[in-house]
Scaffold this motif. Sequence first.
Motif, mmCIF file in Angstrom:
data_model
loop_
_atom_site.group_PDB
_atom_site.id
_atom_site.type_symbol
_atom_site.label_atom_id
_atom_site.label_comp_id
_atom_site.label_asym_id
_atom_site.label_seq_id
_atom_site.Cartn_x
_atom_site.Cartn_y
_atom_site.Cartn_z
ATOM 1 N N GLU A 43 0.584 -20.246 43.069
ATOM 2 C CA GLU A 43 -0.586 -19.668 42.417
ATOM 3 C C GLU A 43 -0.785 -18.261 42.954
ATOM 4 N N PRO A 44 0.048 -17.322 42.506
ATOM 5 C CA PRO A 44 -0.122 -15.947 42.971
ATOM 6 C C PRO A 44 -1.372 -15.310 42.348
ATOM 7 N N TYR A 45 -1.912 -14.332 43.027
ATOM 8 C CA TYR A 45 -3.001 -13.551 42.439
ATOM 9 C C TYR A 45 -2.831 -12.094 42.846
ATOM 10 N N ILE A 46 -3.345 -11.211 41.999
ATOM 11 C CA ILE A 46 -3.231 -9.769 42.201
ATOM 12 C C ILE A 46 -4.601 -9.209 42.517
ATOM 13 N N GLU A 104 -0.489 -15.234 47.575
ATOM 14 C CA GLU A 104 -0.250 -16.577 47.061
ATOM 15 C C GLU A 104 -1.323 -17.505 47.603
ATOM 16 N N SER A 105 -2.051 -18.139 46.694
ATOM 17 C CA SER A 105 -3.165 -18.997 47.082
ATOM 18 C C SER A 105 -2.664 -20.325 47.628
ATOM 19 N N ASP A 106 -3.279 -20.770 48.721
ATOM 20 C CA ASP A 106 -2.931 -22.054 49.314
ATOM 21 C C ASP A 106 -3.724 -23.189 48.673
ATOM 22 N N LYS A 107 -4.836 -22.844 48.030
ATOM 23 C CA LYS A 107 -5.679 -23.859 47.412
ATOM 24 C C LYS A 107 -6.505 -23.205 46.312
ATOM 25 N N ASP A 108 -7.108 -24.046 45.498
ATOM 26 C CA ASP A 108 -7.934 -23.556 44.406
ATOM 27 C C ASP A 108 -9.234 -22.984 44.964
ATOM 28 N N ILE A 109 -9.479 -21.714 44.692
ATOM 29 C CA ILE A 109 -10.728 -21.087 45.109
ATOM 30 C C ILE A 109 -11.445 -20.620 43.851
ATOM 31 N N ARG A 110 -12.472 -21.320 43.458
ATOM 32 C CA ARG A 110 -13.134 -21.024 42.189
ATOM 33 C C ARG A 110 -13.829 -19.669 42.206
ATOM 34 N N ASP A 111 -14.385 -19.308 43.319
ATOM 35 C CA ASP A 111 -15.115 -18.047 43.414
ATOM 36 C C ASP A 111 -14.280 -17.004 44.144
ATOM 37 N N LEU A 112 -12.991 -16.959 43.841
ATOM 38 C CA LEU A 112 -12.086 -16.046 44.528
ATOM 39 C C LEU A 112 -12.522 -14.595 44.378
ATOM 40 N N GLY A 113 -12.920 -14.213 43.162
ATOM 41 C CA GLY A 113 -13.339 -12.831 42.929
ATOM 42 C C GLY A 113 -14.515 -12.424 43.788
ATOM 43 N N GLN A 114 -15.534 -13.272 43.858
ATOM 44 C CA GLN A 114 -16.712 -12.954 44.652
ATOM 45 C C GLN A 114 -16.389 -12.935 46.136
ATOM 46 N N LEU A 115 -15.536 -13.862 46.568
ATOM 47 C CA LEU A 115 -15.136 -13.905 47.975
ATOM 48 C C LEU A 115 -14.454 -12.603 48.376
ATOM 49 N N ILE A 116 -13.518 -12.147 47.562
ATOM 50 C CA ILE A 116 -12.769 -10.937 47.896
ATOM 51 C C ILE A 116 -13.666 -9.703 47.817
ATOM 52 N N GLU A 117 -14.553 -9.670 46.840
ATOM 53 C CA GLU A 117 -15.495 -8.545 46.755
ATOM 54 C C GLU A 117 -16.357 -8.472 48.010
ATOM 55 N N ASP A 118 -16.829 -9.618 48.486
ATOM 56 C CA ASP A 118 -17.646 -9.642 49.707
ATOM 57 C C ASP A 118 -16.848 -9.161 50.912
ATOM 58 N N ILE A 119 -15.567 -9.557 50.983
ATOM 59 C CA ILE A 119 -14.714 -9.123 52.090
ATOM 60 C C ILE A 119 -14.509 -7.611 52.046
ATOM 61 N N ILE A 120 -14.267 -7.066 50.853
ATOM 62 C CA ILE A 120 -14.071 -5.621 50.716
ATOM 63 C C ILE A 120 -15.307 -4.862 51.182
ATOM 64 N N LYS A 121 -16.477 -5.317 50.755
ATOM 65 C CA LYS A 121 -17.722 -4.649 51.165
ATOM 66 C C LYS A 121 -17.895 -4.713 52.678
#
Length: 217
Positions: A43-46, A104-121
């Motif tokens: 489950e790759p993600y960009i 590459e995702s190790d598991k299903d993360i439904r709120d992946l976008g919000q998680l990454i946005e929070d990390i960036i901030k």
Amino acid sequence: MSNVFLAQIKSDDFDKKDDKIAVVIKEFTLLKNADWFLHRYSEPYIISMAIDQGGANNPAIDFNILPFPNVKKGDIIQFDGHGHLVYGPKNPGEFLAYSVLFMESDKDIRDLGQLIEDIIKSDAASIGVNALLSAVTTYATAINVLTQLTSLLSKKMQENKDDELFRRNGTLLRDVDPPFDILRTYKGRNDYIESKVSIIPLLQSNGLGPSSKMIKL
């Protein structure tokens, strides 16, 4: 005037101070799974981030993320239309810096976008992005900021058991020939990913799909 994709535009026809560009991923190939001995599918993600002159002057990052479930080794992921947006469509000003990270995702993360946005901030605050960009507003500062953020983001996602597959970055300048390297496609690869990034010139936005989200810093 209707929105037009300038597939046949010549660089001499492009108004570098007014016309828009889009930076897109045309396709990528999964060459190898990070955990190939455990999983048949990946489950790759960009994750993409970009800073143009406006984003450097008033600190903000263009951000986009796109996951891909059920991808096998050797699969070629091609995008409908003109590609997956990394930046734009808009005019960057004097420069554009961008960074693209394949994970590459190790598991299903439904709120992946919000998680990454929070990390960036959070990471942007920790390394003082506002101060860095305000002190020296140049493409060199912008790409330095994105390189640091990409490294921090990858490290934190790896703490969540995700794997880094590939990263690439670039800088596009207005006052070169051709401006912003329009009409060019760049290929990059390592053991895991092969990708193609293209710079498309536009008169106006032509509905290239969901635009990147701007994160104010």
